[in-house]
Design an enzyme around this catalytic site. Structure first.
Site, PDB file in Angstrom:
ATOM      1  N   HIS A  32       6.947  43.373  27.509  1.00 22.93           N
ATOM      2  CA  HIS A  32       5.712  44.110  27.228  1.00 22.93           C
ATOM      3  C   HIS A  32       5.083  44.610  28.530  1.00 22.93           C
ATOM      4  O   HIS A  32       4.672  45.778  28.641  1.00 22.93           O
ATOM      5  CB  HIS A  32       4.766  43.174  26.484  1.00 22.93           C
ATOM      6  N   GLU A  69      -4.811  42.363  25.849  1.00 25.69           N
ATOM      7  CA  GLU A  69      -4.271  42.891  24.590  1.00 25.69           C
ATOM      8  C   GLU A  69      -3.742  41.759  23.715  1.00 25.69           C
ATOM      9  O   GLU A  69      -3.996  41.707  22.510  1.00 25.69           O
ATOM     10  CB  GLU A  69      -3.146  43.893  24.869  1.00 25.69           C
ATOM     11  N   GLU A 129       7.189  47.346  30.007  1.00 26.94           N
ATOM     12  CA  GLU A 129       6.940  48.607  29.280  1.00 26.94           C
ATOM     13  C   GLU A 129       5.705  49.305  29.836  1.00 26.94           C
ATOM     14  O   GLU A 129       5.710  50.520  30.083  1.00 26.94           O
ATOM     15  CB  GLU A 129       6.771  48.317  27.788  1.00 26.94           C
TER      16      GLU A 129
END
Length: 1021
Positions: free
Chosen positions: A99, A196, A102
């Protein structure tokens, strides 16, 4: 972005055709058929060429000779092209390396050495979608969707190591002072992904889904959290990230996908020359091995936060049974079987689990999941009492036995296959994006993505299996569920100290990090904090990035012809479109005569009215029969509240409900007969069914807050500014959430049932209606005839009722240019007084959702275009840096709405009042003119990408029908967008948004905040 992916049969709804459906000479598909197996094209070799007539496309499979990269092109007559590349990423820990990687690689590269080229490209092209995902399929995908005029760009490597280290700290995690410029302020964890995932784990259903997968597939990569466990993220090092990038982000591990009518050979050449030619083949060890099959079922338990808005505070448990299916699963058959078992009131698990009111709804994890290496099926409930645990287990087991014994009715199977036929014919504007998502898991795990698209072939094979073996589906249930020992029963219950324990664990983790720091480390943290702040504050030169020019945009919009007429005295708009054998119907019914005290019940009326359609010969089970009729004869029917602001006056609006449905040409009479039944039925007396729908709706609303909290914040912040926002809060804001919860807590719903017929009399009245039909030219006459017949069938409901308010003005024609009396009945609010209000909703979250809204001007005002450009520019050039990069929120920005509201927002934000200061800072930045002409041009491109987004044939003409926004109004708005200057932007920023000039509202949803609670200017809920 971290997301859960599920492969349901409902994914087919977007796999529908967009563009002209008639074959053309030298079409994209025909050109692709000319490629031959073995043909060499710019370093690639063609492996397979297949026509897929079901979806009007031709697939071309290729492989890259040097690196082994796989490539799939779906050639189709669609100018809304798509480019995507995915990497199979298989982490073995929960540090969130996939993540964070990315996020990090999209912050810059060797070829594009500027900060955040990915976000900057959103404003330098007309792409209609650009994003990246780290998904449970264990792949990372980056799919921009763009018109033909856009260029493909590739991030060729991880870029400058020094710069990327900064971005790793910004996007992943870092230790930093709360105030980076103050070394005496406390140290804390920061990072976009860190925050997040804290927000992600605030959602109980997402937490449950993650733990379910971890425990069902415990042997390899699915045992960890690919998005990152918040307390494990700080264990990730820069060296680990670089190593993962080197082993996973490589062409030998890549799958390229392109879609549309783009020139394939040109793109292959660009990809070869600018990216793949720089790499050599490797042998990536990224395959996911099969999970060892259990020899006996397992049971496990997890905890979650309490839900203050749960329908029943005493029923907050979840229980699911999840079955692992072997590698040889039949995706298509099991997707169908899943739908038959759980979808709609005729399904066996709905009857057994939902109707007895044991729980509030199915768990969101329920259904067939083909996103992992081995598929699974899950069934279970949320919103249940702990005491019902054994009962639910018994019901699930008994239901499986009953299915094996009795199977499914033939009509249920036909209804499901009819749904697939509808989904294949329905034309979507997001076909390429849906296609990329649909094939991702299969392709990622070395399956054949093209075979997945042969839908008619799969349906034929399914029918043949049923013909040869009438017990075909029962045998599947026996094999995959009854006899399957790889079964996990996972329960979840609320823990009053859940969030407190999380906070304690985070503090403990933080102190462990701090205790190991030397004086030099403390100094280094402070200096790196200042360095990162400096990098974030530096204006970047983005000239290395490709960009369109505003002059590339078409100056004139395409004209959409509509015809206005009447049927039974009701205005009807007809729009002839290539709808591929489908007919689309809408009806707007105003609620001007509805008493004020009944308005909050309108959303409930909409839910009940479409789920329960009794016939004159009513029996107890008629709502099930009617649900079956809807599935057999239509593509779906819906009723929903509608609030439409006027284009000229912020205090004028239309209020009502909109009816929507679609069907195949052959089922036109049946669709309108169903609507006739809804209008003519006088029966509202099934309290049990109403209670089921109330519980499901209340649970859905409660679950949605942690995912869409910014929308709730914006709705609440706006409620005192314009009358439309006040009504929107009633229909879909926190007021509606709390109201539905109060209904769910009632022991007797008789009083609610008695209100529904009164609402029906006011809303389902032809006197208050107007209709719209989209169909092919060949079918429009038949459709118009059916509308006429429908109006005749419901004529008895026609009654002129006086409006509750005397200020209804019938002044807005559907089309001022047309010689028609068709008009919209608007509500005038001459006495509405905008006022400022600040509201804080204390909720069991560990992140905030913040919004500030300002009353400005309506759509037709000369300044509206300038405010739209300002919102996009302020988001990209100021708020993104302040709220996300510096503040650590997952997202934030500004938007200008058609109702005249300029809205600021943040999403999954660790800050609250600090973000409000960022909003104000954005206004001052704009007033000071701290932007360039290039910034303005990019904002215009961003606005035009939305304005010019493709519109499906089913939706053409809807702007005129619903809002009265004609092509002439759209063209005027377009010309104003082109004409916006820097002086316009400075002017509107000061005149509407400046301190002392604006009427604003503020709302925050978030955890306990002592400073706000002590501030008397806030209303704390």
């Amino acid at each position: 972005m971290f997301r859960h992916c599920k492969v349901f049969i409902t994914k087919l709804k977007n796999l529908s055709f967009q563009g002209s459906w008639r074959s053309r000479g030298s079409s994209a598909g025909e050109r692709a058929l000319q490629y031959t197996v073995g043909q060499k094209i710019h370093g690639f070799t063609v492996k397979e060429v297949t026509a897929v007539p079901d979806l009007f496309l031709t697939s071309v499979k290729l492989s890259h000779d040097a690196t082994g990269a796989q490539y799939l092109h779906a050639a189709r007559d669609d100018s809304n092209n798509l480019f995507s590349v995915q990497f199979r990423t298989t982490p073995m820990d929960s540090t969130g390396v996939t993540h964070i990687l990315e996020h990090t690689v999209l912050c810059g590269s060797q070829r594009f050495p500027c900060r955040d080229p990915f976000f900057k490209m959103l404003n330098r092209s007309l792409s209609t979608f650009m994003n990246a995902f780290t998904a449970i399929t264990r792949c990372t995908r980056s799919p921009p969707r763009m018109p033909k005029t856009s260029r493909t760009f590739c991030l060729t490597s991880i870029g400058c190591e020094k710069d990327m280290l900064f971005f790793f700290r910004q996007e992943g995690w870092r230790l930093e002072h709360k105030t980076p410029t103050d070394p005496s302020s406390r140290l804390m964890f920061k990072g976009v992904v860190f925050n997040e995932m804290k927000g992600e784990f605030s959602d109980n259903e997402r937490l449950y889904a993650q733990r379910l997968q971890n425990k069902l597939l415990p042997d390899h990569t699915y045992a960890v959290v690919s998005g990152g466990e918040p307390l494990a993220i700080p264990d990730l090092t820069w060296e680990q990230l670089k190593h993962f990038h080197a082993t996973h982000y490589h062409p030998s591990n890549a799958r390229f996908f392109t879609y549309g009518d783009l020139p394939l050979e040109q793109h292959l050449q660009q990809i070869e020359e600018e990216a793949l030619s720089k790499f050599e083949r490797t042998e990536p060890n990224t395959a996911v091995p099969s999970q060892t099959h259990w020899d006996k079922p397992r049971v496990d338990h997890v905890t979650c936060r309490p839900d203050a808005l749960a329908p029943d505070p005493m029923k907050q448990n979840t229980l699911c049974m999840s079955y692992l299916i072997t590698d040889t699963f039949e995706t298509f058959t099991l997707s169908l079987l899943s739908s038959l078992m759980i979808s709609g009131p005729n399904s066996p698990f709905y009857k057994a689990l939902i109707e007895p009111e044991i729980g509030s709804d199915f768990s969101s994890s329920v259904g067939f999941d083909g996103s992992t290496r081995q598929a699974s099926f899950t069934i279970g409930l949320q919103g249940m009492a702990e005491a019902d645990t054994e009962t639910v287990k018994h019901i699930i087991a008994q239901s499986i036995d009953d299915i094996i014994a009795t199977g499914f009715e033939e009509e249920q199977i036909e209804a499901l296959l009819h749904k697939i036929e509808i989904q294949m014919k329905h034309q979507s504007t997001s076909f390429g994006l849906a296609l990329a998502s649909y094939i991702a898991s299969c392709w990622n795990h070395d399956g054949d993505p093209v075979q997945l698209l042969k839908i008619s072939e799969n349906v034929s094979r399914f029918r043949q299996c049923l013909k040869e073996n009438p017990r075909y589906l029962q045998d599947k249930v026996q094999h995959y569920f009854k006899d399957n020992t790889h079964r996990l029963t996972l329960t979840m219950s609320p823990d009053e100290r859940f969030l407190e324990k999380q906070a304690e664990a985070e503090e403990q983790k933080l102190q462990q990090k701090i205790q190991n720091l030397s004086d030099a480390d403390h100094k280094d943290i402070y200096e790196k904090g200042l360095q990162l702040l400096a990098v974030q504050s530096t204006t970047q030169d983005a000239s290395c990035l490709p960009a369109l020019k505003v002059s590339d945009i078409e100056p004139i919009i395409p004209y959409t012809p509509v015809q206005l007429g009447t049927a039974g005295g009701v205005p009807v708009q007809c729009c002839e479109q290539p709808t591929n054998g489908m007919v689309y119907f809408r009806a707007m019914c105003n609620l001007n005569s509805l008493p004020e005290d009944l308005k909050i019940y309108v959303p409930l009326f909409c839910i009940y009215n479409i789920h329960y359609i009794p016939t004159p010969n009513q029996t107890k089970l008629d709502y099930r029969q009617q649900a079956q009729r809807i599935e057999l004869k239509t593509g779906g029917m819906s009723v929903s509240p509608q609030i439409i602001p006027d284009t000229d006056d912020l205090d004028l609006y239309e209020q009502g409900i909109i009816l929507s449905s679609s069907c195949l040409d052959r089922n036109l009479p049946d669709m309108f007969q169903l609507w006739s039944d809804i209008f003519n039925s006088p029966h509202f007396d099934d309290e049990q069914h109403l209670r089921v729908l109330v519980m499901m709706s209340s649970q859905e609303l409660s679950n949605g807050i942690s995912y869409s909290g910014h929308m709730y914040a914006m709705t609440r912040a706006a409620r005192t500014l314009v009358p439309t926002a006040d009504l929107q809060e009633t229909f879909g804001g926190m007021d509606q959430v709390k109201f539905m919860k109060s209904i769910a807590e009632m022991t007797d719903l008789t009083s609610v049932l008695r209100k529904l017929p009164w609402i029906k009399r006011h809303l389902l009245n032809p006197e208050n209606m107007r209709c719209a039909v989209n169909a092919t030219p060949q079918k429009m006459s038949d459709a118009a005839g059916e509308v006429e017949r429908f109006m005749g069938n419901i004529a008895a409901n026609r009654k002129e009722r006086k409006p509750v308010r005397p200020t209804v003005v019938e002044v807005r024609s559907l089309d001022p240019q047309a010689a028609s009396s068709a008009s919209r009945k608007l509500i005038s609010e001459p006495h509405f007084k905008p006022c400022q209000m600040k509201t804080y909703f204390q909720l069991p979250f560990n992140v905030n959702f913040v919004s500030e809204c300002v009353r400005t001007v309506p759509f037709s005002h000369a300044d509206y275009a300038s405010l739209c450009i300002l919102a996009r520019m302020m988001t990209a050039k100021f708020l993104h840096g302040e709220i996300r990069e510096k503040g650590g929120a997952y997202g934030g920005g500004a938007r200008m709405g058609g109702g005249g509201l300029f809205s600021f927002y943040s999403y999954r934000d660790p800050n609250s009042t600090q973000t409000l200061s960022a909003f104000r800072g954005g206004v001052e930045w704009a007033r000071a003119g701290k932007f360039t002409q290039q910034d303005i041009n990019e904002a215009k491109l961003s606005v035009f990408s939305a304005v010019d987004a493709p519109v499906a044939p089913s939706d053409k003409g809807l702007g005129c029908f619903l809002n009265g926004i004609t092509d002439e109004l759209k063209q005027r708005y377009r010309e104003r967008l082109f004409a916006v200057t820097d002086k316009n932007l400075i002017d509107v920023a000061g005149r509407y948004l400046g301190v002392g000039q604006q009427t604003c509202g503020v709302a925050i949803l978030g955890p306990e905040n002592e400073s706000i609670r002590k501030d008397p200017s806030w209303v704390v809920k």
